[in-house]
Design an enzyme around this catalytic site. Structure first.
Site, PDB file in Angstrom:
ATOM      1  N   GLU A 161       4.300  -8.188  12.020  1.00 27.88           N
ATOM      2  CA  GLU A 161       3.841  -7.893  10.649  1.00 27.88           C
ATOM      3  C   GLU A 161       5.043  -7.580   9.746  1.00 27.88           C
ATOM      4  OE1 GLU A 161       0.987  -4.740  10.666  1.00 27.88           O
ATOM      5  OE2 GLU A 161       0.388  -5.038   8.575  1.00 27.88           O
ATOM      6  N   ASP A 178       0.768  -1.237   0.000  1.00 27.22           N
ATOM      7  CA  ASP A 178       0.000   0.000   0.000  1.00 27.22           C
ATOM      8  C   ASP A 178       0.804   1.294   0.000  1.00 27.22           C
ATOM      9  OD1 ASP A 178      -1.529  -2.136   0.710  1.00 27.22           O
ATOM     10  OD2 ASP A 178      -2.111  -1.343   2.652  1.00 27.22           O
TER      11      ASP A 178
HETATM   12  C1  9WN Z   1      -5.455  -2.484   3.373  1.00 27.72           C
HETATM   13  C2  9WN Z   1      -3.948  -7.289   5.709  1.00 27.72           C
HETATM   14  C3  9WN Z   1      -3.503  -6.212   4.731  1.00 27.72           C
HETATM   15  C4  9WN Z   1      -2.484  -6.738   3.711  1.00 27.72           C
HETATM   16  C5  9WN Z   1      -1.833  -5.621   2.921  1.00 27.72           C
HETATM   17  C6  9WN Z   1      -1.276  -4.607   3.903  1.00 27.72           C
HETATM   18  C7  9WN Z   1      -2.390  -4.078   4.803  1.00 27.72           C
HETATM   19  C8  9WN Z   1      -4.611  -2.949   4.564  1.00 27.72           C
HETATM   20  C9  9WN Z   1      -4.498  -1.831   5.567  1.00 27.72           C
HETATM   21  O1  9WN Z   1      -2.952  -5.150   5.512  1.00 27.72           O
HETATM   22  O2  9WN Z   1      -3.342  -3.374   4.020  1.00 27.72           O
HETATM   23  O3  9WN Z   1      -5.681  -3.569   2.524  1.00 27.72           O
HETATM   24  O4  9WN Z   1      -5.498  -1.559   6.225  1.00 27.72           O
HETATM   25  O5  9WN Z   1      -3.430  -1.232   5.701  1.00 27.72           O
HETATM   26  O6  9WN Z   1      -0.634  -3.570   3.249  1.00 27.72           O
HETATM   27  O7  9WN Z   1      -0.813  -6.135   2.099  1.00 27.72           O
HETATM   28  O8  9WN Z   1      -3.111  -7.605   2.824  1.00 27.72           O
HETATM   29  O9  9WN Z   1      -2.835  -7.896   6.282  1.00 27.72           O
END
Ligand code: 9WN
Length: 458
Positions: free
Chosen positions: A414, A180
Site C-alpha cells: 500500500e 486521510d
Molecule cells: C477510508 C482504500 C482507501 C483509499 C484512501 C486511503 C484509505 C480508508 C481507510 O483506503 O482510506 O477511506 O479505511 O483508511 O487513505 O486514500 O482510497 O484504498
C-alpha cells in the site's frame, strides 16, 4: 534495503505479470477491491487508478468497474467514496453501510448502499487514458458516450454544492482528501471538540487486519467518526455542513485533480460531439483560484486553506504539489512547484526517493504511518503526469522510477518507507499494481515525456 534493482537482479519493471495477477485476485466480479482484508468494498478514487492499469490488458473489465462505481452515484451527482458489496459481511469494514445509512437518503441510489462523502475526482482523466490504451477503440468511444453524463453530473455536484465563491471546492472530511491521516489536517482535526454523547460507540475494524503502527491513532479515528455522524445526521446536506462542520478545507490536491478532471471532461466532450466550453472554462477558473487562494510565493507551493479558522495550513505535505496536475496552471508557477517538489524530501540518504507524503524534517513526520511520511504510488503517478504536462520530464521520470524500483524490490504494498527499507500497509494493493503496470507498459509504448495528460491523448 532498496538496492535499485528487482529481487534476484531481474531487470526493472519485470513484475508485470504479477501486477496483473494482483488485480485479478482482487476482482469481485463487478469491481476490484483495494486489498483483501482491510478494504473489502469498492472505493472511489482507487477505481480510477485501477481502471487505468487494468485497461492495458482487460478493457471490458476496466469499463465495467468504472460503470459500477457510477451505479453508486447520487441524484445530486456526488460519487460516494465507497460502494458497498452486499455480499461482504456487515462487520468486515468499519464504518460500513449500516453506519452511513445511505438507504435513508432520498438522493442516494436504491440498488446499492454507499457512503455519503466523496473523494478526488480522478475519473474523467481515467476515461481518457483508457481510450489511449484500448485495443478496441470503437468500443472505447461507446464507453465514453455512456460515461460522459455521469462525469458531467460529478463535476456539477462539486460546482453547485461544494464550491466556495472564490472558485475552489471544499471538503468536509479528511477521507474526502484521500490522504486521510496527513499532518496537513492535524490542526483542523485537533481543534475539534467532540460534544459529550455525540460520538456513537464503535469498534475499529482496521486494527484487526493491520499493524497499529501503520494506521491512524484512536484520537483521529474518533474525529473521523464524529464528522461522519455530523454529516449523516444532517441528511448529507452540504449547505448545512458548510455552515456547521468544524472541518471545512480547500485542499490543493483535491482541487488540482478537479481542474485536471474538468480539462479532461472538455476533451471528452469534444470527442463525443458535445459542447466542452463550460468544462474548459471551469478548468481554467479552478487553476486561477488555486493560484489566488492557495499559492504561497515564498514557500513555492500551495497550502490548504482552513475555512473554519480562515488560515492556511502551512504543513509541508505532498498535497502542496498536486496542483501540478492542473493543465492550466501558470507555467512559471508550475516550474517553481516542480523545483520545490524535487527538493521536498530533505533526506540525506541517497536512496531516499521522490516523493514522500510528508517532509522528513517537519514535526509530525512518521516514516511508516499512514500518509505521514511514507511514499505512495498514486501521488507519485499523478505528479509525474503533471510534471510531464508542464515540461519537467526529468522530475516525471524520477517519480515514475520510484514506483518501479519500490515495487520491484518490495512488492505491491500500500505504501513504502521513504528510505526504501520496507513496504507497509496492505499487501497486494490494487492501485500500486495498476499504476506500476501503467508506468511500465506506458514506457514500453513510448507514451511519456510528452506534453499531454495520459501520455498525449489529446
Ligand atoms: C477510508 C482504500 C482507501 C483509499 C484512501 C486511503 C484509505 C480508508 C481507510 O483506503 O482510506 O477511506 O479505511 O483508511 O487513505 O486514500 O482510497 O484504498
Amino acid at each position: 534495503m532498496l538496492a535499485g534493482m528487482a529481487k534476484d537482479d531481474a531487470p526493472a519493471g519485470s513484475r508485470v505479470d504479477e501486477a496483473k495477477a494482483v488485480l485479478d485476485r482482487n476482482w469481485t466480479g463487478v469491481s476490484t477491491i483495494p486489498a483483501g482484508g482491510l478494504y473489502p468494498h469498492q472505493w472511489n478514487w482507487d477505481t480510477g487508478f485501477i481502471a487505468v492499469g487494468r485497461s492495458w490488458f482487460e478493457q471490458e473489465r476496466a469499463e465495467a468497474e468504472l460503470l459500477h462505481l457510477f451505479e453508486g452515484q447520487w441524484a445530486d451527482g456526488r460519487v460516494p467514496h465507497i460502494v458497498f458489496n452486499p455480499r461482504v459481511p456487515a462487520d468486515a469494514y468499519f464504518p460500513g453501510a449500516d453506519v452511513w445509512r445511505s438507504d435513508e437518503v432520498a438522493a442516494a441510489p436504491s440498488a446499492v448502499r454507499t457512503s455519503g462523502i466523496t473523494q478526488p475526482p480522478v475519473h474523467a482523466a481515467t476515461a481518457l487514458a483508457m481510450l489511449v490504451h484500448a485495443e478496441d477503440r470503437s468500443r472505447a468511444r461507446g464507453f465514453l458516450d455512456e460515461l460522459f453524463p455521469h462525469l458531467v453530473a460529478q463535476h456539477r455536484y462539486l460546482k453547485e454544492h461544494r464550491r466556495e465563491p472564490g472558485g475552489l471546492a471544499w471538503i468536509v472530511h479528511p477521507w474526502e482528501s484521500g490522504l486521510d491521516n496527513s499532518p496537513a489536517w492535524d490542526e483542523a482535526l485537533n481543534a475539534i471538540e467532540i460534544p459529550g454523547g455525540a460520538l456513537p460507540p464503535y469498534r475499529r475494524r482496521d486494527l484487526a487486519t493491520s499493524d497499529a503502527r501503520d494506521r491512524p491513532s484512536d484520537r483521529d479515528y474518533d474525529r473521523f467518526v464524529y464528522l461522519l455522524t455530523l454529516y449523516r445526521d444532517g441528511g448529507y446536506d452540504d449547505a448545512r455542513m458548510r455552515e456547521r462542520s468544524p472541518l471545512v478545507v480547500e485542499d490543493p490536491m483535491f482541487n488540482g485533480i478537479w481542474a485536471r478532471s474538468a480539462w479532461a471532461l472538455a476533451e471528452i466532450a469534444r470527442m463525443t460531439g458535445e459542447d466542452g466550453d463550460e468544462f474548459a472554462e471551469d478548468a481554467k477558473a479552478i487553476a486561477t483560484a488555486l493560484q489566488e487562494r492557495l499559492w504561497d510565493d515564498r514557500a513555492s507551493r500551495f497550502f490548504p486553506l482552513d475555512l473554519v479558522s480562515g488560515s492556511h495550513m502551512n504543513h509541508h505535505s505532498i498535497v502542496s504539489f498536486l496542483p501540478l496536475t492542473s493543465p492550466d496552471l501558470d507555467p512559471k508557477v508550475a516550474r517553481r512547484a516542480a523545483e520545490a517538489l524535487r527538493n521536498f524530501r530533505h533526506c540525506s540518504d541517497p536512496v531516499c526517493r521522490l516523493a514522500p507524503s510528508y517532509d522528513e524534517l517537519e514535526g509530525g513526520y512518521d516514516r511508516r504511518r499512514y500518509w505521514r511520511g511514507p511514499v505512495w504510488a498514486n501521488t507519485n503517478w499523478l505528479l509525474a503526469h503533471g510534471c510531464d504536462f508542464h515540461g519537467h520530464p526529468t522530475v516525471a521520470r524520477e517519480l515514475r522510477d520510484t514506483i518501479v524500483r519500490f515495487v520491484d524490490a518490495l512488492g505491491f504494498r500500500e505504501y513504502y518507507d521513504p528510505h526504501g527499507e520496507a513496504g507497509y500497509g496492505a499487501h497486494d494493493f490494487s492501485w500500486t499494481a495498476a499504476l506500476y503496470l501503467d508506468v511500465v507498459l506506458g514506457r514500453e509504448a513510448g507514451l511519456f515525456d510528452r506534453r499531454g495528460l495520459s501520455g498525449g491523448s489529446s
